[in-house]
Design a protein around this motif. Structure first.
Motif, PDB file in Angstrom:
ATOM      1  N   GLU A  30      20.695  34.255  65.372  1.00  0.00           N
ATOM      2  CA  GLU A  30      21.288  35.268  65.825  1.00  0.00           C
ATOM      3  C   GLU A  30      22.514  35.406  66.744  1.00  0.00           C
ATOM      4  O   GLU A  30      23.419  36.061  66.600  1.00  0.00           O
ATOM      5  N   THR A  31      22.673  34.270  67.403  1.00  0.00           N
ATOM      6  CA  THR A  31      23.728  34.181  68.332  1.00  0.00           C
ATOM      7  C   THR A  31      25.020  33.954  67.446  1.00  0.00           C
ATOM      8  O   THR A  31      26.095  34.281  67.906  1.00  0.00           O
ATOM      9  N   THR A  32      24.973  33.168  66.416  1.00  0.00           N
ATOM     10  CA  THR A  32      26.028  32.842  65.370  1.00  0.00           C
ATOM     11  C   THR A  32      26.606  34.029  65.013  1.00  0.00           C
ATOM     12  O   THR A  32      27.970  34.349  65.192  1.00  0.00           O
ATOM     13  N   ILE A  33      25.781  35.147  64.590  1.00  0.00           N
ATOM     14  CA  ILE A  33      26.137  36.265  63.889  1.00  0.00           C
ATOM     15  C   ILE A  33      26.788  37.103  64.977  1.00  0.00           C
ATOM     16  O   ILE A  33      27.792  37.961  64.793  1.00  0.00           O
ATOM     17  N   ARG A  34      26.167  37.151  66.427  1.00  0.00           N
ATOM     18  CA  ARG A  34      26.843  37.768  67.376  1.00  0.00           C
ATOM     19  C   ARG A  34      28.258  37.378  67.958  1.00  0.00           C
ATOM     20  O   ARG A  34      29.194  38.106  68.050  1.00  0.00           O
ATOM     21  N   ASN A  35      28.449  35.897  68.064  1.00  0.00           N
ATOM     22  CA  ASN A  35      29.703  35.522  68.125  1.00  0.00           C
ATOM     23  C   ASN A  35      30.647  35.880  67.027  1.00  0.00           C
ATOM     24  O   ASN A  35      31.789  36.220  67.234  1.00  0.00           O
ATOM     25  N   MET A  36      30.371  35.932  65.744  1.00  0.00           N
ATOM     26  CA  MET A  36      31.004  36.224  64.787  1.00  0.00           C
ATOM     27  C   MET A  36      31.279  37.630  64.953  1.00  0.00           C
ATOM     28  O   MET A  36      32.689  38.150  64.296  1.00  0.00           O
ATOM     29  N   SER A  37      30.483  38.594  65.090  1.00  0.00           N
ATOM     30  CA  SER A  37      30.700  40.148  65.305  1.00  0.00           C
ATOM     31  C   SER A  37      31.816  40.419  66.351  1.00  0.00           C
ATOM     32  O   SER A  37      32.457  41.328  66.421  1.00  0.00           O
ATOM     33  N   ARG A  38      31.810  39.460  67.556  1.00  0.00           N
ATOM     34  CA  ARG A  38      33.004  39.506  68.248  1.00  0.00           C
ATOM     35  C   ARG A  38      34.254  38.816  67.957  1.00  0.00           C
ATOM     36  O   ARG A  38      35.089  38.769  68.908  1.00  0.00           O
ATOM     37  N   GLY A  39      34.249  38.279  66.816  1.00  0.00           N
ATOM     38  CA  GLY A  39      35.698  37.674  66.495  1.00  0.00           C
ATOM     39  C   GLY A  39      35.549  36.244  66.871  1.00  0.00           C
ATOM     40  O   GLY A  39      36.899  35.701  67.140  1.00  0.00           O
ATOM     41  N   GLU A  40      34.484  35.642  67.489  1.00  0.00           N
ATOM     42  CA  GLU A  40      34.547  34.301  67.999  1.00  0.00           C
ATOM     43  C   GLU A  40      34.577  33.288  66.832  1.00  0.00           C
ATOM     44  O   GLU A  40      34.054  33.388  65.839  1.00  0.00           O
ATOM     45  N   ILE A  41      35.126  31.950  67.406  1.00  0.00           N
ATOM     46  CA  ILE A  41      35.175  30.917  66.479  1.00  0.00           C
ATOM     47  C   ILE A  41      33.479  30.345  66.360  1.00  0.00           C
ATOM     48  O   ILE A  41      32.914  30.176  67.340  1.00  0.00           O
ATOM     49  N   VAL A  42      33.162  29.904  65.092  1.00  0.00           N
ATOM     50  CA  VAL A  42      31.895  29.368  64.704  1.00  0.00           C
ATOM     51  C   VAL A  42      32.071  28.030  64.262  1.00  0.00           C
ATOM     52  O   VAL A  42      33.209  27.966  63.420  1.00  0.00           O
ATOM     53  N   SER A  43      31.054  27.375  63.997  1.00  0.00           N
ATOM     54  CA  SER A  43      31.418  26.048  63.502  1.00  0.00           C
ATOM     55  C   SER A  43      31.417  25.883  61.993  1.00  0.00           C
ATOM     56  O   SER A  43      30.990  26.967  61.345  1.00  0.00           O
ATOM     57  N   LEU A  44      32.130  25.018  61.471  1.00  0.00           N
ATOM     58  CA  LEU A  44      32.080  25.082  59.985  1.00  0.00           C
ATOM     59  C   LEU A  44      30.796  24.973  59.331  1.00  0.00           C
ATOM     60  O   LEU A  44      30.618  25.491  58.146  1.00  0.00           O
ATOM     61  N   THR A  45      29.968  24.026  60.055  1.00  0.00           N
ATOM     62  CA  THR A  45      28.582  24.136  59.411  1.00  0.00           C
ATOM     63  C   THR A  45      27.852  25.273  59.190  1.00  0.00           C
ATOM     64  O   THR A  45      27.424  25.680  58.134  1.00  0.00           O
ATOM     65  N   MET A  46      28.272  26.242  59.939  1.00  0.00           N
ATOM     66  CA  MET A  46      27.395  27.577  60.069  1.00  0.00           C
ATOM     67  C   MET A  46      28.223  28.457  58.926  1.00  0.00           C
ATOM     68  O   MET A  46      27.505  29.143  58.264  1.00  0.00           O
ATOM     69  N   LEU A  47      29.610  28.379  58.648  1.00  0.00           N
ATOM     70  CA  LEU A  47      30.282  28.837  57.891  1.00  0.00           C
ATOM     71  C   LEU A  47      29.893  28.549  56.485  1.00  0.00           C
ATOM     72  O   LEU A  47      29.813  29.289  55.441  1.00  0.00           O
ATOM     73  N   ALA A  48      29.816  27.113  56.395  1.00  0.00           N
ATOM     74  CA  ALA A  48      29.265  26.599  54.930  1.00  0.00           C
ATOM     75  C   ALA A  48      27.693  26.934  54.395  1.00  0.00           C
ATOM     76  O   ALA A  48      27.477  27.359  53.407  1.00  0.00           O
ATOM     77  N   ARG A  49      26.964  27.322  55.643  1.00  0.00           N
ATOM     78  CA  ARG A  49      25.663  27.890  55.299  1.00  0.00           C
ATOM     79  C   ARG A  49      25.651  29.072  54.546  1.00  0.00           C
ATOM     80  O   ARG A  49      24.972  29.531  53.761  1.00  0.00           O
ATOM     81  N   ILE A  50      26.393  29.994  55.224  1.00  0.00           N
ATOM     82  CA  ILE A  50      26.813  31.441  54.948  1.00  0.00           C
ATOM     83  C   ILE A  50      27.259  31.422  53.609  1.00  0.00           C
ATOM     84  O   ILE A  50      26.998  32.338  52.781  1.00  0.00           O
ATOM     85  N   CYS A  51      28.300  30.570  53.397  1.00  0.00           N
ATOM     86  CA  CYS A  51      29.013  30.383  51.881  1.00  0.00           C
ATOM     87  C   CYS A  51      27.814  30.253  51.034  1.00  0.00           C
ATOM     88  O   CYS A  51      27.848  30.657  49.796  1.00  0.00           O
ATOM     89  N   ASP A  52      27.072  29.334  51.205  1.00  0.00           N
ATOM     90  CA  ASP A  52      25.959  28.710  50.307  1.00  0.00           C
ATOM     91  C   ASP A  52      25.306  29.921  50.028  1.00  0.00           C
ATOM     92  O   ASP A  52      24.662  30.164  49.029  1.00  0.00           O
ATOM     93  N   ALA A  53      24.805  30.358  51.031  1.00  0.00           N
ATOM     94  CA  ALA A  53      23.582  31.736  50.788  1.00  0.00           C
ATOM     95  C   ALA A  53      24.073  32.684  49.957  1.00  0.00           C
ATOM     96  O   ALA A  53      23.456  33.432  49.333  1.00  0.00           O
TER      97      ALA A  53
END
Length: 67
Positions: A30-53
């Motif tokens: 949920e921290t990843t989503i919170r950071n993304m909601s704030r426009g913060e940078i998240v790891s490529l691993t997290m972005l890849a998981r989202i893309c895969d899902a």
């Protein structure tokens, strides 16, 4: 430049997926989503998981925008 995740929010809205459901499907915190909601940078691993899902590419969920 900053990162915008507006494309991601549009996809989950269109598919009627909640952020909480995305957390579950993508196996991210949920921290990843919170950071993304704030426009913060998240790891490529997290972005890849989202893309895969969501079965999308990185450019479908995030983009650099001028401030």
């Amino acid at each position: 430049m900053v990162i915008s995740y507006n494309k991601l929010w549009a996809i989950i809205d269109k598919r009627k997926i909640t952020k909480k459901e995305l957390v579950k499907r993508a196996r991210i915190s949920e921290t990843t989503i919170r950071n993304m909601s704030r426009g913060e940078i998240v790891s490529l691993t997290m972005l890849a998981r989202i893309c895969d899902a969501l079965h999308v590419n990185l450019g479908d969920i995030a983009e650099f925008v001028d401030v």
